[in-house]
Design an enzyme around this catalytic site. Structure first.
Site, PDB file in Angstrom:
ATOM      1  CE  LYS A   9      -2.709   1.005   3.625  1.00 51.40           C
ATOM      2  NZ  LYS A   9      -2.731   2.417   4.094  1.00 51.40           N
ATOM      3  NE  ARG A  14       6.317   6.667   0.776  1.00 46.24           N
ATOM      4  CZ  ARG A  14       5.486   6.476   1.801  1.00 46.24           C
ATOM      5  NH1 ARG A  14       4.392   5.721   1.631  1.00 46.24           N
ATOM      6  NH2 ARG A  14       5.727   7.029   2.983  1.00 46.24           N
ATOM      7  N   GLY A  84      -4.584   8.418   4.865  1.00 46.73           N
ATOM      8  CA  GLY A  84      -3.689   9.378   5.496  1.00 46.73           C
ATOM      9  C   GLY A  84      -2.418   9.571   4.695  1.00 46.73           C
ATOM     10  CB  SER A 157       6.485  10.180  10.847  1.00 40.12           C
ATOM     11  OG  SER A 157       5.425  10.195   9.911  1.00 40.12           O
ATOM     12  CD  GLN A 159       1.223   8.800   6.818  1.00 39.80           C
ATOM     13  OE1 GLN A 159       0.715   9.757   7.384  1.00 39.80           O
ATOM     14  NE2 GLN A 159       0.570   7.663   6.634  1.00 39.80           N
ATOM     15  CG  ASP A 314       1.664   0.351   9.206  1.00 37.44           C
ATOM     16  OD1 ASP A 314       1.183   1.191   9.997  1.00 37.44           O
ATOM     17  OD2 ASP A 314       2.034   0.650   8.053  1.00 37.44           O
ATOM     18  CE  LYS A 341       0.606   4.616  12.022  1.00 43.03           C
ATOM     19  NZ  LYS A 341       1.285   4.849  10.726  1.00 43.03           N
ATOM     20  NE  ARG A 345      -3.981   1.099  13.079  1.00 40.29           N
ATOM     21  CZ  ARG A 345      -3.310   1.110  11.953  1.00 40.29           C
ATOM     22  NH1 ARG A 345      -1.984   1.048  11.982  1.00 40.29           N
ATOM     23  NH2 ARG A 345      -3.937   1.173  10.788  1.00 40.29           N
ATOM     24  NE  ARG A 387      -1.707  -1.270   8.633  1.00 39.73           N
ATOM     25  CZ  ARG A 387      -1.418  -1.757   7.430  1.00 39.73           C
ATOM     26  NH1 ARG A 387      -1.579  -3.045   7.197  1.00 39.73           N
ATOM     27  NH2 ARG A 387      -0.958  -0.960   6.482  1.00 39.73           N
TER      28      ARG A 387
END
Length: 572
Positions: A9, A14, A84, A157, A159, A314, A341, A345, A387
């Protein structure tokens, strides 16, 4: 038994974004066709890039990039739904272009923090308007010229790092990001494939440094195949470790990027007999290999924290589920990032574990979980988080447990076909093979992982379903009445009260949330709505009157094709 998982994913999203910035035609294969990448593809498409629909089977597509300066302002807000990654990376891309755009998403995405991205981008000269709540989407981006940036990120991170690198790439200015620990490096690898020079390594004060020193004016198109997602593979490996999949399970062609394989090390520490075979030369820009769980063994509790967390962030939901069945107390720390997330979580895991009978304590930055071998049962909440749903699905598939997930359809975000494959694995783990062990025949393993599919078509009333059932019986295959799937979607739409005028605008995510499932059983495929099997309901007059209307909808056809291919992956 040999299985495959959908494309990665993180890499898929990307690759779609960067292919849009490249000049010329990028050929992309193995892309994940889940809800998040489809939302990202739609946003890139709205910026003027030619992006075909993402095929559910990962077959190749061609993306015609517009070049760094060719993106156009969208005519409507960019709705990233629940992605996200897509939202944050596009904030970086848009910040560096002289255009205006609004980025938004669904309720879950609008609850997640964005200033971790927008504050360093603001230092570069970008301007943002928070249109509703502070630190949340929707945000209007006023892009334009940016200044170089050196940024010390408070968190490791991928991201955050990628959004800043993409901003530097988009605006043509140098960017340096320093992180407390090394985060996943898919962006750096893809940038290199585009012809951009990226320097990485230890920096000042022991921090990990990533530098884009001189972004090129022109980006070469991509020609790549996306490997299987290691985060998706983790659920199947965990199922094998719990005995909910046959021993010797082989997950083929999974990405083995060293910034993503922390979970494999933890599995081995827990006592799982796991082997990884590198497939040298398969993907020159990303390592790839086969993963095999060789035998079932008792699980041991572990302590996980510190530098290990970014490489398995993850996978912590499925790690928590394994901890529930390990001997001793597992302690996970340094995972505060999980609170921002798709849901919190840490809280979701603690609440759900306690709901099924596991002792779990929520820490500020992690969890303490006391393993048990008692039967587990109860209803858990997915919290709209793929998840969380899949982790407790794996726990529920273990023999002796009875766990219901309230929103199984959310798994389609990253793993279309997950539930059908999990049920097939669980069934295979209980079925003795020809030499007394589950699936001991290598030929049967290959068929179960990539079984042939026979399709029979014909005009109405020609006996195609009767013929197909008899062919399946004689070959020892499962029989699927695909027409029943269209009827099931029609019935679900009527039961949910969705107005007919809205049917044509439903997304795959909307369809998945209806709860229609195809459940493989011995010799057949049952059609379920949630936990209820559908039989006579599919032949009701209201369904019969509307099923042809539903069957003509392109999104319904695409979504059900993906469901059927998932069944094909589960066996012949």
């Amino acid at each position: 038994m040999i299985v495959r998982v959908p494309g990665d994913k993180s890499i898929t999203q990307r690759a779609l974004i960067l292919a849009g910035l490249a000049e010329g035609e990028s050929r992309l294969a193995g892309l994940l066709g889940g809800a998040d990448p489809r939302a990202t593809a739609a946003a890139v498409r709205a910026l003027g890039v030619e992006v075909p629909d993402l095929p559910p089977d990962g077959s190749p597509i061609v993306v015609r990039g517009r070049g760094r300066s060719g993106l156009r302002a969208p005519t409507a807000p960019l709705d990233l739904q629940n992605s996200g990654t897509g939202a944050r990376l596009l904030l970086g891309i848009l910040a560096g272009r002289p255009l205006e755009a609004v980025v938004t998403g669904d309720a879950s995405l609008r609850s997640r923090p964005m200033r971790r991205i927008t504050e360093p981008l603001t230092r570069m000269g970008a301007r943002f308007e928070e249109l509703e709540a502070p630190d949340r989407l929707p945000i209007r981006v006023h892009g334009g010229p940016l200044s170089p940036l050196t940024y010390d990120s408070p968190v490791a991170s991928a991201q955050v790092k990628s959004a800043l690198l993409f901003a530097g790439l988009s605006a043509g200015v140098p960017v340096t990001v320093r992180e407390p620990n090394r985060s996943r490096d898919h962006s750096e690898r893809l940038l290199h494939a585009l012809g951009a020079r990226v320097r990485t390594g230890p920096g000042e004060g022991g921090r990990w440094q990533v530098e884009l020193p001189d972004p090129p004016d022109r980006l070469a198109p991509l020609d790549l195949r996306v490997p299987g997602d290691p985060s998706s593979a983790a659920f199947l490996l965990a199922a094998a470790a719990l005995g909910a999949a046959p021993a010797g399970l082989c997950v083929r062609e999974v990405g083995l990027n060293p910034t993503r394989t922390g979970f494999l090390d933890v599995l081995r520490h827990m006592g799982v007999a796991l082997t990884a075979t590198d497939l040298d030369g398969e993907l020159p820009w990303e390592p790839v290999g086969d993963l095999v769980v060789d035998a079932l063994a008792p699980l041991r509790a572990v302590e996980v924290g510190g530098d290990a967390i970014p490489a398995l962030i993850d996978e912590i939901p499925i790690l928590a589920v394994l901890a529930a069945r390990a001997e001793g107390v597992t302690r996970i720390t340094g995972a505060r990032e999980l609170r921002v997330k798709e849901t919190d979580r840490l809280r979701a895991l603690a609440e759900n574990l306690r709901a099924v009978g596991v002792e779990a304590r929520e820490l500020e930055d992690g969890l303490e979980i006391e393993g048990t071998d008692a039967p587990l049962e109860g209803r858990v909440r997915a919290f709209h988080d793929h998840r969380i749903a899949m982790a407790f699905g794996v726990l529920g598939a273990q023999g002796g447990n009875a766990i219901e997930v309230d929103d199984p359809a959310v798994a389609d975000v990253s793993f279309p076909g997950f539930w059908a494959l999990l049920e097939a694995l669980a069934a295979a783990s209980r079925k003795p093979g020809p030499r007394g062990r589950p699936d001991d025949d290598p030929d049967r393993e290959e068929a179960a992982g990539r079984g042939p599919v026979v399709t029979i078509d014909g005009p109405a009333g020609s006996g195609k379903s009767t013929t197909a059932r008899e062919v399946a019986r004689r070959l020892g295959f499962r029989h699927l009445d695909s027409g029943a799937l269209y009827r099931a979607v029609t019935y679900a739409l009527l039961q949910a009260g969705v107005p007919e005028e809205r049917w044509g605008s439903l997304s795959a995510h909307d369809l998945a949330r209806l709860g229609v499932r195809a459940v493989p059983v011995e010799g057949d495929v049952e059609i379920h709505l949630g936990e209820r099997r559908l039989t006579r309901q599919l032949r009701g007059p209201d369904v019969t009157a509307r099923v042809s209307q539903v069957a003509r909808l392109p999104e319904v056809r695409r979504w059900l094709l993906d469901v059927q291919r998932g069944l094909g992956r589960a066996g012949s």
